[in-house]
Design a protein around this motif. Structure first.
Motif, PDB file in Angstrom:
ATOM      1  N   SER A  55       0.795  -1.242   0.000  1.00 21.03           N
ATOM      2  CA  SER A  55       0.000   0.000   0.000  1.00 21.03           C
ATOM      3  C   SER A  55       0.822   1.283   0.000  1.00 21.03           C
ATOM      4  O   SER A  55       0.330   2.338   0.395  1.00 21.03           O
ATOM      5  N   PHE A  56       2.057   1.226  -0.452  1.00 16.84           N
ATOM      6  CA  PHE A  56       2.843   2.443  -0.613  1.00 16.84           C
ATOM      7  C   PHE A  56       2.619   2.983  -2.017  1.00 16.84           C
ATOM      8  O   PHE A  56       2.413   2.218  -2.958  1.00 16.84           O
ATOM      9  N   GLN A  57       2.678   4.289  -2.140  1.00 20.98           N
ATOM     10  CA  GLN A  57       2.548   4.934  -3.445  1.00 20.98           C
ATOM     11  C   GLN A  57       3.910   5.467  -3.855  1.00 20.98           C
ATOM     12  O   GLN A  57       4.601   6.112  -3.065  1.00 20.98           O
ATOM     13  N   ARG A  58       4.268   5.196  -5.100  1.00 21.20           N
ATOM     14  CA  ARG A  58       5.552   5.678  -5.618  1.00 21.20           C
ATOM     15  C   ARG A  58       5.396   7.129  -6.032  1.00 21.20           C
ATOM     16  O   ARG A  58       4.354   7.553  -6.524  1.00 21.20           O
ATOM     17  N   GLY A  59       6.468   7.901  -5.857  1.00 18.47           N
ATOM     18  CA  GLY A  59       6.455   9.302  -6.249  1.00 18.47           C
ATOM     19  C   GLY A  59       6.272   9.461  -7.746  1.00 18.47           C
ATOM     20  O   GLY A  59       6.746   8.639  -8.532  1.00 18.47           O
ATOM     21  N   ILE A  60       5.603  10.512  -8.140  1.00 15.04           N
ATOM     22  CA  ILE A  60       5.360  10.773  -9.556  1.00 15.04           C
ATOM     23  C   ILE A  60       6.639  11.239 -10.246  1.00 15.04           C
ATOM     24  O   ILE A  60       6.986  10.764 -11.317  1.00 15.04           O
ATOM     25  N   PHE A  61       7.353  12.159  -9.613  1.00 17.26           N
ATOM     26  CA  PHE A  61       8.558  12.717 -10.216  1.00 17.26           C
ATOM     27  C   PHE A  61       9.831  12.006  -9.776  1.00 17.26           C
ATOM     28  O   PHE A  61      10.847  12.101 -10.441  1.00 17.26           O
ATOM     29  N   PRO A  74      10.958   8.237  -8.757  1.00 12.34           N
ATOM     30  CA  PRO A  74      10.560   6.835  -8.614  1.00 12.34           C
ATOM     31  C   PRO A  74      11.229   6.099  -7.445  1.00 12.34           C
ATOM     32  O   PRO A  74      10.959   4.936  -7.221  1.00 12.34           O
ATOM     33  N   THR A  75      12.103   6.780  -6.694  1.00 16.52           N
ATOM     34  CA  THR A  75      12.729   6.157  -5.526  1.00 16.52           C
ATOM     35  C   THR A  75      12.083   6.617  -4.224  1.00 16.52           C
ATOM     36  O   THR A  75      12.466   6.177  -3.151  1.00 16.52           O
ATOM     37  N   LEU A  76      11.085   7.489  -4.325  1.00 19.70           N
ATOM     38  CA  LEU A  76      10.378   8.013  -3.155  1.00 19.70           C
ATOM     39  C   LEU A  76       9.033   7.304  -3.031  1.00 19.70           C
ATOM     40  O   LEU A  76       8.307   7.170  -4.004  1.00 19.70           O
ATOM     41  N   PHE A  77       8.710   6.854  -1.822  1.00 19.19           N
ATOM     42  CA  PHE A  77       7.441   6.172  -1.569  1.00 19.19           C
ATOM     43  C   PHE A  77       6.791   6.780  -0.337  1.00 19.19           C
ATOM     44  O   PHE A  77       7.476   7.259   0.563  1.00 19.19           O
ATOM     45  N   ARG A  78       5.461   6.742  -0.314  1.00 25.05           N
ATOM     46  CA  ARG A  78       4.727   7.266   0.833  1.00 25.05           C
ATOM     47  C   ARG A  78       3.482   6.430   1.092  1.00 25.05           C
ATOM     48  O   ARG A  78       2.948   5.777   0.192  1.00 25.05           O
ATOM     49  N   ARG A  79       3.055   6.464   2.343  1.00 26.38           N
ATOM     50  CA  ARG A  79       1.795   5.835   2.731  1.00 26.38           C
ATOM     51  C   ARG A  79       1.231   6.689   3.853  1.00 26.38           C
ATOM     52  O   ARG A  79       1.963   7.153   4.719  1.00 26.38           O
TER      53      ARG A  79
END
Length: 188
Positions: A93-99, A101-106
């Motif tokens: 359930s993490f979302q990858r960053g749009i700009f 691709p090594t950044l994830f958030r939940r």
């Protein structure tokens, strides 16, 4: 034959922005390292490997190995590791960053956890300490990880988030802040 070997790696600027955001939000940043990261990469194509010297099966000297996972030295290994880790985080359930691709958030209703991947290391922080503990357990459940600890040294640079301030140092002995992001001076 192989097509894809490129694997995104966090840029130093992205890591600095991540750390500045952590200082702004006032949360601690932690670090985990994956043990033998490239050996966790799942291959999506068939790859064969000659028997290495010293490990030749004398009964079948002309045979080769069919790899089930990536190995160090394989051109596809960084890409396979990146894809394996990304798939696991998305499934969790993490979302990858749009700009980036090594950044994830939940996030949930009140809190947020953010993580930045760098080859075999992950830096992460959250507005809720229980999300930090849950993330550490999640990663250890799938990969062999080193102990998570508060970030103090990353990519050859001593770093610290102290009371909503980001301190970076170019020195390696002791901790003497050279750069400061925040409204006040920080101390050692």
């Amino acid at each position: 034959d192989y097509d894809e070997t490129f694997a995104p790696v966090a840029r130093l600027e992205a890591i600095k922005i991540f750390l500045a955001y952590a200082a702004h939000k006032g949360f601690k940043v932690y670090q985990m390292d994956v043990k033998s990261a490239f050996l966790n990469g799942e291959l999506d194509t068939e790859v064969y490997l000659q028997q290495p010297p010293g490990f030749v099966n004398l009964s079948y000297p002309n045979y080769c190995y069919k790899l089930q996972k990536a190995v160090y030295g394989l051109k596809q290994a960084p890409r396979a590791w990146y894809e394996t880790r990304t798939d696991f985080l998305k499934h969790s359930s993490f979302q990858r960053g749009i700009f980036d691709p090594t950044l994830f958030r939940r996030s949930n209703e009140k809190h947020l956890i953010v993580l930045q991947n760098y080859v075999d290391g992950i830096i992460f922080g959250s507005t809720d300490s229980s999300m930090v503990a849950d993330f550490a357990k999640l990663m250890v459940s799938r990969f062999k990880m080193s102990m998570n600890r508060e970030l103090s040294f990353f990519l050859g640079t001593p770093q610290k988030v102290l009371n909503r301030h980001l301190c970076l140092s170019q020195g390696t002995i002791g901790f003497q802040p050279q750069y400061l992001f925040g409204p006040f001076r920080c101390s050692n």
